[in-house]
Design a protein around this motif. Structure first.
Motif, PDB file in Angstrom:
ATOM      1  N   ARG A  82       0.679  -1.408  -0.087  1.00 40.71           N
ATOM      2  CA  ARG A  82      -0.037  -0.077   0.001  1.00 40.71           C
ATOM      3  C   ARG A  82       0.909   1.217  -0.054  1.00 40.71           C
ATOM      4  NH1 ARG A  82      -2.445  -0.525   4.806  1.00 40.71           N
ATOM      5  NH2 ARG A  82      -4.049  -1.598   3.974  1.00 40.71           N
ATOM      6  N   LYS A  88       3.794  -4.218  -5.596  1.00 40.86           N
ATOM      7  CA  LYS A  88       3.669  -5.846  -5.045  1.00 40.86           C
ATOM      8  C   LYS A  88       4.652  -6.042  -4.147  1.00 40.86           C
ATOM      9  CE  LYS A  88       0.534  -7.853  -7.926  1.00 40.86           C
ATOM     10  NZ  LYS A  88       0.100  -9.318  -8.729  1.00 40.86           N
ATOM     11  N   ALA A 111      -5.033  -2.516  -0.934  1.00 43.78           N
ATOM     12  CA  ALA A 111      -3.617  -2.100  -1.567  1.00 43.78           C
ATOM     13  C   ALA A 111      -4.026  -1.391  -2.661  1.00 43.78           C
ATOM     14  CB  ALA A 111      -2.636  -3.236  -1.466  1.00 43.78           C
ATOM     15  N   PRO A 148      -2.173  -7.453  -3.578  1.00 47.90           N
ATOM     16  CA  PRO A 148      -0.776  -6.786  -3.088  1.00 47.90           C
ATOM     17  C   PRO A 148       0.229  -7.454  -3.050  1.00 47.90           C
ATOM     18  CG  PRO A 148      -2.501  -6.878  -1.160  1.00 47.90           C
ATOM     19  CD  PRO A 148      -3.150  -7.462  -2.491  1.00 47.90           C
TER      20      PRO A 148
END
Length: 346
Positions: free
Chosen positions: A163, A168, A234, A242
């Motif tokens: 986030r 990722k 995310a 995410p």
């Protein structure tokens, strides 16, 4: 893929390659479990640090052991491709203690401002039935339950970093090609994990059977976990998860994992067939740093490959769901604070 002859052929003809020099991990934080001397985890940790990693957590069972400090020094003293300037820390985690693993994950959430990469490499290969202090058979406790528990507990930290960075995070579970080589007859029992904890089930098979089965459980767990994680929390593109979650087969390597399994002619077999721990480490880092667009993949010889036919069969998918449900129920029983929805981000 998965036959004994094919395994020998690939061991002889394929040699794992290191990460390209252009891959940079500057500013990132990684956790590698099972990172003691002679392990593939340690070799993977060395390579991650050499590519600019800012902070590296070596997760070992005994932080007081001299080999843990020696592992740290090996990482700091390497000089290829450039001098390593990485904050290497040694943290304790015992896969045979749910309390230890929970404390490890709590510490990660409290002390790490980010967590980009996790490689769950800790494992055992026990050829005789051993019941751990948790009451579970050793191969199942360490290779499956320990790996599964930590994979869930570390997800919030990985998700939070995704986030923050918009990129990722990566969770890599170390599996094995031996997941092809087990009939997994325990799947017909009313409760899979309960049957695997019974000494009589261990004795029905050859010495390697239980280890092979535990590696199949790694693949089944990884596939279900990757399908369960929620993308909602995310800021990653296309609404995808995410956290990239994959499993890797590091091949047959001369690592410390095999110290309890010495066969006649082992030195000759190792000389002819085995890859070095460094080469095995290359497989781990390739899985952890590459294949960004793949989720729930099985990576072998540094490529995405098919799993065993059982894994993708209707019976395999049924066993995968049962294993997930039984394992989550077990975690809820041993940890009253276990919150699956929070851990999955749902």
């Amino acid at each position: 893929m998965g036959t004994q002859f094919g395994h020998i052929y690939r061991q002889l003809t394929f040699k794992p390659k290191p990460l390209p020099l252009g891959i940079r991990l500057d500013g990132q934080t990684a956790i590698v479990t099972g990172a003691g001397n002679g392990s593939l985890g340690l070799e993977a940790a060395k390579e991650l640090a050499a590519h600019g990693l800012a902070r590296l957590i070596l997760a070992v069972r005994n932080t007081a052991a001299t080999n843990a400090e020696a592992a740290k020094q090996q990482i700091l003293e390497q000089s290829s491709p450039e001098p390593v300037a990485c904050d290497v820390q040694i943290w304790e985690v015992d896969y045979e203690s749910f309390e230890s693993m929970a404390a490890f994950a709590t510490r990660a959430r409290a002390e790490l401002d980010r967590l980009d990469v996790v490689i769950l490499s800790a494992g055992v290969k026990k050829l005789e039935f051993v019941r751990t202090k948790t009451g579970h058979e050793s191969n199942i406790q360490v290779n499956h339950l320990g790996t599964a528990y930590l994979s869930l507990l570390l997800l919030p930290s990985l998700r939070q970093t995704a986030r923050q960075t918009g990129r990722k995070s990566r969770l890599t579970i170390v599996a094995s090609e031996v997941h092809f080589w087990t009939p997994f007859s325990e799947r017909s029992a009313p409760l899979i994990l309960q049957r695997l904890d019974e000494k009589s089930s261990f004795g029905e098979k050859g010495d390697m059977e239980r280890y092979n089965t535990s590696k199949l459980l790694n693949v089944l767990w990884m596939r279900e976990l990757s399908s369960q994680v929620s993308p909602a929390s995310a800021s990653v593109s296309s609404g995808k998860s995410p956290v990239t979650i994959n499993a890797v087969n590091p091949g047959f390597c001369t690592s410390a994992l095999h110290r309890s399994h010495v066969m006649p002619g082992q030195a000759f077999i190792n000389h002819v067939l085995a890859w070095t721990p460094t080469q095995g480490g290359y497989c781990l880092t390739n899985a952890a740093c590459g294949h960004h667009d793949r989720q729930g993949a099985y990576i072998s010889e540094q490529e995405v490959k098919p799993t065993s036919s059982f894994v993708t069969s209707a019976e395999g998918e049924k066993s995968q769901k049962r294993l997930w449900d039984e394992t989550v129920t077990l975690f809820q029983d041993v940890d009253r604070s276990f919150d699956l929805k929070y851990l999955l981000g749902s």
